[in-house]
Design an enzyme around this catalytic site. Structure first.
Site, short mmCIF file in Angstrom:
data_model
loop_
_atom_site.label_atom_id
_atom_site.label_comp_id
_atom_site.label_asym_id
_atom_site.label_seq_id
_atom_site.Cartn_x
_atom_site.Cartn_y
_atom_site.Cartn_z
N GLU A 1 68.76 8.41 57.75
CA GLU A 1 69.08 9.02 56.59
C GLU A 1 68.85 10.73 56.54
OE1 GLU A 1 67.00 6.92 53.20
OE2 GLU A 1 66.04 5.82 54.92
N TYR B 1 75.68 8.55 47.28
CA TYR B 1 75.56 10.10 47.51
C TYR B 1 76.49 10.93 47.13
CZ TYR B 1 71.04 8.36 49.44
OH TYR B 1 69.80 7.74 49.45
N ARG C 1 60.16 5.30 43.62
CA ARG C 1 61.11 4.59 42.90
C ARG C 1 61.06 3.12 42.98
NH1 ARG C 1 65.94 5.93 45.26
NH2 ARG C 1 66.40 3.79 45.54
N ASP D 1 63.03 -0.63 42.72
CA ASP D 1 64.31 -1.04 42.45
C ASP D 1 64.43 -2.58 42.01
OD1 ASP D 1 65.33 1.53 43.07
OD2 ASP D 1 65.75 0.79 45.22
#
Length: 325
Positions: A20, A222, A261, A263
């Site tokens: 990443e 992205y 975060r 999900d």
């Protein structure tokens, strides 16, 4: 007190060696610019290009971790910062390690009676075609196959037919020693950023993600402008509160802190939410979801970065006579 005096010399860690890296570079540059715009003495630091000795020599007063994936989000770098005595943003060593492991995260959530799709764990090197067919029969098709230690939709495959099992499994096995086979939940894709820790943890507005053909892959996440984001998500007040409460419970169950975060999939047939994963160092790019939710709550990107930086801490408190390097 000025921002510079309050925070001292700040390192923004981004880039790194994980799959990443590209996303982390974008996140880190955004954070660095935001902190400098607030008058903070912020400096970029890429662990892929500089040594841990350099990190110690910089003598940062605190660091903002904008690294994603292995060697930055998985507890390894957090352990280094603990040894150096440098407060850092986000979760500590153990919670970071757990959050980076989708299998361990799901096991912990299950032990807390938190809803997550049914799953099986497969050996990347020792799973046969018969094993794959058995798992597909038990969990049903479509089926999600995932590399448990990757993020940003890297090493993930949606299998819709038996003939796709082999290729989907091989894709995931390239990234990890095991492959997570997960029941596919048909419905709406949601995410909930959480800030704070423990009883002070709070959920930001829910974001609903509507990608073309439901394919929220790396490109749509992205770089594409085709994906739609609805924030706050169009849900009734009771369901919104329930999902936000689940997000905070999931956050606390793995011991997360600072920010993360969570999900979800919201099942279409009955509006039941299912936890998918937690990201303990989420993206901060122009397409990222935490800044989007913060904006909906009236918090600018720059102020969000400052709030996260202000939460920087050490996971294990040193004894009174301990001196940092």
């Amino acid at each position: 007190m000025t921002m510079k005096n309050q925070f001292g010399k700040v390192g923004v860690l981004f880039g790194g060696r994980s799959a990443e890296r590209e996303v982390s570079l974008m996140s880190g540059k955004g954070v660095l610019q935001a902190l400098r715009a607030k008058g903070i003495d912020a400096h970029g630091f890429d662990p892929a290009e500089r040594s841990l000795g350099d990190l110690a020599a910089e003598k940062f007063d605190r660091v903002f971790i904008a690294l994603h994936g292995r060697y930055g989000e998985d507890g390894t770098l957090q352990g280094v910062l603990e040894q150096l005595g440098v407060p850092y943003t986000g979760s500590g060593v153990m919670a970071s390690s757990i959050g980076m492991d989708k299998v361990m995260t799901k096991r912990i959530w299950s032990s807390h009676d938190l809803p997550t799709p049914r799953f099986e764990v497969l050996d990347a090197a020792g799973t046969s075609a018969d094993d794959l067919r058995r798992v597909a029969a038990e969990l049903g098709l479509p089926l999600m196959l995932k590399a448990p230690h990757e993020g940003s939709t890297i090493g993930i495959s949606k299998v819709t037919a038996p003939a796709e099992l082999g290729d989907g499994f091989s894709l995931c096995a390239r990234y990890d020693d095991v492959v997570l086979a997960e029941e596919f939940i048909t419905g709406r894709e949601l995410t909930v950023p959480v800030l704070g820790a423990g009883r002070q943890a709070r959920a930001l507005p829910i974001v609903e993600i509507r990608a073309p053909q439901g394919n929220y892959d790396y490109e749509h996440k992205y770089f594409s402008d085709d994906t739609q984001y609805l924030c706050p998500a169009p849900l009734d007040a009771e369901l919104t509160q329930r999902i936000q409460s689940l997000a905070v419970r999931a956050f606390n169950a793995v011991g997360a802190a600072g920010w993360a975060r969570v999900d979800f999939m919201l099942r279409a047939s009955d509006n039941e939410p299912f936890l998918l994963e937690i990201n303990t160092s989420p993206g901060m790019t122009g397409h990222s979801l935490v800044p989007m939710a913060a904006k909906a709550a009236g918090v600018s990107y720059e102020d969000l970065c400052v709030e996260i930086l202000a939460s920087a801490d050490l996971d294990l408190k040193p004894t009174a006579d301990w001196k940092p390097v």
